[in-house]
Design a protein around this motif. Sequence first.
Motif, short mmCIF file in Angstrom:
data_model
loop_
_atom_site.label_atom_id
_atom_site.label_comp_id
_atom_site.label_asym_id
_atom_site.label_seq_id
_atom_site.Cartn_x
_atom_site.Cartn_y
_atom_site.Cartn_z
N ASP A 377 6.48 -5.10 9.89
CA ASP A 377 7.25 -5.82 10.90
C ASP A 377 7.02 -5.15 12.26
O ASP A 377 7.49 -4.04 12.50
CB ASP A 377 8.74 -5.78 10.53
N ARG A 378 6.30 -5.83 13.15
CA ARG A 378 5.99 -5.25 14.46
C ARG A 378 7.26 -5.05 15.30
O ARG A 378 7.35 -4.08 16.07
CB ARG A 378 5.00 -6.14 15.21
N THR A 379 8.23 -5.95 15.17
CA THR A 379 9.48 -5.79 15.93
C THR A 379 10.22 -4.54 15.48
O THR A 379 10.74 -3.77 16.30
CB THR A 379 10.37 -7.03 15.72
N ARG A 380 10.26 -4.32 14.18
CA ARG A 380 10.94 -3.13 13.67
C ARG A 380 10.21 -1.85 14.09
O ARG A 380 10.84 -0.85 14.43
CB ARG A 380 11.01 -3.20 12.15
N ALA A 382 8.44 -1.45 16.83
CA ALA A 382 8.72 -1.23 18.25
C ALA A 382 10.11 -0.65 18.45
O ALA A 382 10.34 0.16 19.35
CB ALA A 382 8.58 -2.56 19.01
N ALA A 383 11.07 -1.05 17.59
CA ALA A 383 12.45 -0.58 17.74
C ALA A 383 12.63 0.84 17.23
O ALA A 383 13.32 1.66 17.86
CB ALA A 383 13.40 -1.53 17.01
#
Length: 698
Positions: A377-380, A382-383
């Motif tokens: 998960d790229r969003t995860r 980044a977070a």
Amino acid sequence: MDTATNATKSQAIIEAQQTRIAELESELGKYQGVLDAMSDGILILQDTFFDCNKSACRIWKADKGQILGRSPAEFAPEKQPNGRDSYLMAQEKIRAAAEGTPQRFFWKDKQGDGTLIDTEVSLKAVAINNEQYVVATIRDITEDLRRERKRTILYDRMEGIIEKRTEELKSSHDALKDERFYRTQVEDDLERADMELSQVFETSVDGLIVTDNKKNILKINRAFSELSGHGHDDIESKKCFEVFPCHGCDGVHCMASTRLMGRDRADYETDCRDASGKTVPCSLTATKLKNSDGVPIGMVVSYRNITDYRQWVEALQHSEALHRITLASISDAVFITDDNGHFIYISPSVKTVFGYTEHEVRWFDEISSLLGENFYDRTRLAAFGEIRNIELSVCDKLGRQHELMVNVKKVSIQNGTTLITCRDITEKRVAEREANLKQEQLVQAGKMVSLGILVSGVAHEVNNPNNYIMLNSQLLSRMWAGAIPALDRYYDDNGDFTLGGLKYSQARDRVPRLFDSVLEGSERIKRIVKDLKDYARHDSTEMDQAVFINSVLKHSLNLLANQIKQATYNFEVQYAHGRPMVRGNYQKIEQVIINLVQNSCEALPEKNCAITVVTRLDAESGSTVVEVVDEGTGISKTDLPHVTDPFFTTKRDIGGTGLGLSVSHKIVSEHCGTLEFLPRTGKGTRAVLTLPAEPHSS
């Protein structure tokens, strides 16, 4: 006469002032050339920055207005690499320099856009107009090959002042007093600029020399004296290549001037020779010195001792080699990619995990082609900056399935932004499944022990009343046979009568059959209880028992009689002639046969479908064979290779565990036999159990 005399004196004063201004302008031009030659950032500070040059702005990627009035700690991260607080460390260094102890140290700076860079900083106290300042010299060692071509903004400011004052003097038609005032201001500005430039020149950590067009040394600073081993008195009437020659100087020609041919500035590294004859590695910056008309009048050469820098580079190269050896020795496959997943780095161990060489992996171009689309998960990422323990199943170059544990982390390495490590956990997962199978088998064994205890108790409780039924039924049958003659005479004399609601004419033939059915049922109960006790008794580990296949099959079918009756109307058994025998464990073979027949019963879609069980002796191969053939739903081609895998089942929704055939396969292997499942033409399955026959089986 007095008026003429005064005018002559005033004119002489004006000419003297003009001569002084010209001298200061010439001196300013020399110092301006010095600043232009400096690639380091120069900052003047007390508690905050008082002034700085363009190199400082370039290094920090900030405007002068963003620097002046701020403290050094504002251009640094909160902590330095040694763990110390940047603000406290900066104050400590500045305080020591102000007290007269020059400071020179490595420092982590933060540029205006937030980028961290490594710099070399020198601090030294100076006095300007009776005011105490600290001059800071910073050098960006992160990108040492890129140097600032303009060293200071001080020259621009002074040039502007000079141009402004000159224009004012040229256009001025005021009285001599006003003209003298303006000229005095210009002189003050030039003297202040000269003083500032002299301080910068003397406090520079780089060795600086100024020469004329004939390479005669006009001026050197203290750093050059320390670097070359020559004092100010030693250089009088000497040329630069006679005092501190660099590699390529032949005693006649100067290498720096040769490199300046056709250009205004030259940067290069070379080895120089000091007064003692020792070789000193140096980084040189040579800049042409020009007059106000742009005509070259000499040059300024900056020397920096790079002995420590070369050692540092060698240490970095050694460290890089060590890291490469480390990466090559680990079993994990390591990748570094950019934001789009393109490969930046591939570790040599990739061949161990995927079977591809580094060159072959690069043909994939992107990591998603190797590990699949959206495997994290790229969003995860980044977070949180890191995602751990992603489990993937991929195929290697030979098509073999591998289970991987993947970790993904945000990094900033060269042009790479994502670090991906892949660990092959295939063997670990196989070991875990085998351990789970062993655990299930232990649980099953525990259940069988409990079942054996329970069956023993139940068998005792069932056998006692069943014995009463058998004995009493036999007694009642004999009593009925003894009463028949008397009942027949009564029937002949009085006609038909009833016994328990049943006419005697019907009961006379029916009651004996009822007694026979009761006795037959009791015998069946006794036989089932015996077979159940045999099946549930403690599993023997003995593998050298004489096992007669027909006998095992009969006992197994006795236990399954009710299940068979509920599954099909068409059940057929064909026993082999003679007594085919194998060596092994009776109970384990019985368990396999029961499992095969149970599976066939569960596979039948309706009771009209048939099941056939056959035992036979294959004399040619010396094997005893048991075949269970059903007309059930069959096994799909995709499921067929996995039917004996642990925990594989198509009946999980009705409680299947996937252990029956796996355990059966293991038992058959222990007996040196085979267990095959063959799809039948049309529908159904043919299960073939083959065991080595004893030589005397017939």
